[in-house]
Design an enzyme around this catalytic site. Sequence first.
Site, PDB file in Angstrom:
ATOM      1  N   SER A   7       0.855  -1.196   0.000  1.00 15.68           N
ATOM      2  CA  SER A   7       0.000   0.000   0.000  1.00 15.68           C
ATOM      3  C   SER A   7       0.886   1.240   0.000  1.00 15.68           C
ATOM      4  CB  SER A   7      -0.879   0.012   1.241  1.00 15.68           C
ATOM      5  OG  SER A   7      -1.405   1.320   1.408  1.00 15.68           O
ATOM      6  N   HIS A  32      -1.100  -1.311  -4.444  1.00 14.45           N
ATOM      7  CA  HIS A  32      -2.369  -1.001  -3.769  1.00 14.45           C
ATOM      8  C   HIS A  32      -2.444   0.503  -3.484  1.00 14.45           C
ATOM      9  CE1 HIS A  32      -5.906  -2.143  -1.386  1.00 14.45           C
ATOM     10  NE2 HIS A  32      -5.500  -1.243  -0.499  1.00 14.45           N
ATOM     11  N   ASP A  34      -4.596   3.498  -1.939  1.00  9.49           N
ATOM     12  CA  ASP A  34      -5.680   3.804  -1.012  1.00  9.49           C
ATOM     13  C   ASP A  34      -6.217   5.205  -1.223  1.00  9.49           C
ATOM     14  OD1 ASP A  34      -5.996   1.441   0.645  1.00  9.49           O
ATOM     15  OD2 ASP A  34      -3.941   1.820   1.304  1.00  9.49           O
ATOM     16  N   MET A  36      -8.838   7.933  -0.267  1.00  8.72           N
ATOM     17  CA  MET A  36      -9.754   8.273   0.845  1.00  8.72           C
ATOM     18  C   MET A  36     -10.301   9.671   0.631  1.00  8.72           C
ATOM     19  SD  MET A  36      -7.615   6.845   4.096  1.00  8.72           S
ATOM     20  CE  MET A  36      -6.715   5.289   4.022  1.00  8.72           C
ATOM     21  N   HIS A  65      -8.138   1.060  -4.289  1.00  8.09           N
ATOM     22  CA  HIS A  65      -9.094   0.822  -3.191  1.00  8.09           C
ATOM     23  C   HIS A  65      -9.802   2.137  -2.894  1.00  8.09           C
ATOM     24  CE1 HIS A  65      -9.522  -0.466   1.342  1.00  8.09           C
ATOM     25  NE2 HIS A  65     -10.682  -0.321   0.733  1.00  8.09           N
ATOM     26  N   MET A  67     -12.003   4.252  -0.945  1.00  5.83           N
ATOM     27  CA  MET A  67     -12.696   4.463   0.332  1.00  5.83           C
ATOM     28  C   MET A  67     -13.399   5.810   0.224  1.00  5.83           C
ATOM     29  SD  MET A  67      -9.755   2.924   2.791  1.00  5.83           S
ATOM     30  CE  MET A  67      -8.543   3.030   1.482  1.00  5.83           C
ATOM     31  N   MET A 136     -11.518  -6.203   4.839  1.00 10.73           N
ATOM     32  CA  MET A 136     -10.811  -5.261   5.704  1.00 10.73           C
ATOM     33  C   MET A 136     -10.556  -5.934   7.051  1.00 10.73           C
ATOM     34  SD  MET A 136     -10.198  -2.537   3.970  1.00 10.73           S
ATOM     35  CE  MET A 136      -9.369  -1.709   5.336  1.00 10.73           C
ATOM     36  N   ASP A 172      -6.619  -6.715   3.977  1.00  8.19           N
ATOM     37  CA  ASP A 172      -6.042  -5.375   4.075  1.00  8.19           C
ATOM     38  C   ASP A 172      -6.167  -4.844   5.496  1.00  8.19           C
ATOM     39  OD1 ASP A 172      -5.168  -2.801   3.600  1.00  8.19           O
ATOM     40  OD2 ASP A 172      -6.816  -2.246   2.269  1.00  8.19           O
TER      41      ASP A 172
HETATM   42  C1  DX5 Z   1      -6.454   1.222   5.483  1.00  9.45           C
HETATM   43  C2  DX5 Z   1      -5.935   0.948   4.100  1.00  9.45           C
HETATM   44  C3  DX5 Z   1      -4.795  -0.002   4.076  1.00  9.45           C
HETATM   45  C4  DX5 Z   1      -3.581   0.444   4.818  1.00  9.45           C
HETATM   46  C5  DX5 Z   1      -2.934  -0.757   5.410  1.00  9.45           C
HETATM   47  O1  DX5 Z   1      -7.643   1.915   5.423  1.00  9.45           O
HETATM   48  O2  DX5 Z   1      -6.950   0.423   3.278  1.00  9.45           O
HETATM   49  O3  DX5 Z   1      -4.480  -0.382   2.738  1.00  9.45           O
HETATM   50  O4  DX5 Z   1      -2.658   1.119   4.041  1.00  9.45           O
HETATM   51  O5  DX5 Z   1      -1.914  -0.336   6.224  1.00  9.45           O
HETATM   52  P1  DX5 Z   1      -1.189  -1.319   7.251  1.00  9.45           P
HETATM   53  O6  DX5 Z   1      -0.576  -2.420   6.460  1.00  9.45           O
HETATM   54  O7  DX5 Z   1      -0.196  -0.418   7.876  1.00  9.45           O
HETATM   55  O8  DX5 Z   1      -2.229  -1.804   8.210  1.00  9.45           O
HETATM   56 ZN    ZN Z   2      -6.431  -0.465   1.241  1.00  9.21          ZN
END
Ligand code: DX5
Ligand code: ZN
Length: 211
Positions: A7, A32, A34, A36, A65, A67, A136, A172
């Site tokens: 990620s 990956h 993320d 948000m 991903h 979010m 998740m 994840d």
């Molecule tokens: C959290 C993200 C993850 C995050 C995981 O909302 O979707 O992808 O980056 O991070 P670690 O591996 O540090 O838990």
């Molecule tokens: Zn993620």
Amino acid sequence: MVLIAPSILSADFGRLREEVMALEKAGADLLHCDVMDGHYVPNLTFGPAVLKSIRPYVKLDFDVHLMVKDPDKMLEWFADAGADILTVHAEACRHLDRTLTAIKALGLKAGVSLNPATSEEVLAYVLHKIDQILVMTVNPGFGGQSFISAQLEKISRIKEMIKGYDIKIEVDGGINPLTAAECIAAGADILVAGTAVFAGGDYKKNMDALR
Ligand code: DX5
Ligand code: ZN
């Protein structure tokens, strides 16, 4: 063989191009990303412009991903930015079936993510439209949180549920060598990891430890 999807949430955003090139060189299987929106989750990261700017520097598939609340209007933006897989949250879509149809119409792979409190049953009638299910194993929003072990049972149930379908299970959140082994045993095919990949800076060694 389990796939590793680092990620970039844990990357140094000031050197994002170098970071993604280093991850590819170190043997990452997917990237990956993320996304948000500060509404669906209590954090804000990056959008399509940033992904588009790093897209030319790696061949890795972009596992995006989302979010975000009501992702429908953004699907095209991320397709245009070079996404290969678009994963939406079941809880964030007004009409999940419609959203998945739209992702497939863009020629992309479709993923659905489930928060820790969401049952896999919400996917029963859309399995034919899904390429991957993202379980998740923390509440979405931040890196560095602790793995929620109750999700292991969900992974096993999904494994049962998708028999006969070509669907991958991705996990994840809070993935480290210990929790990775538990997830693989329960049926995970793809491990997302931020903290565990970036810790100490030896990306190859860290990814090998997860495999
Ligand atoms: C959290 C993200 C993850 C995050 C995981 O909302 O979707 O992808 O980056 O991070 P670690 O591996 O540090 O838990
Ligand atoms: Zn993620």
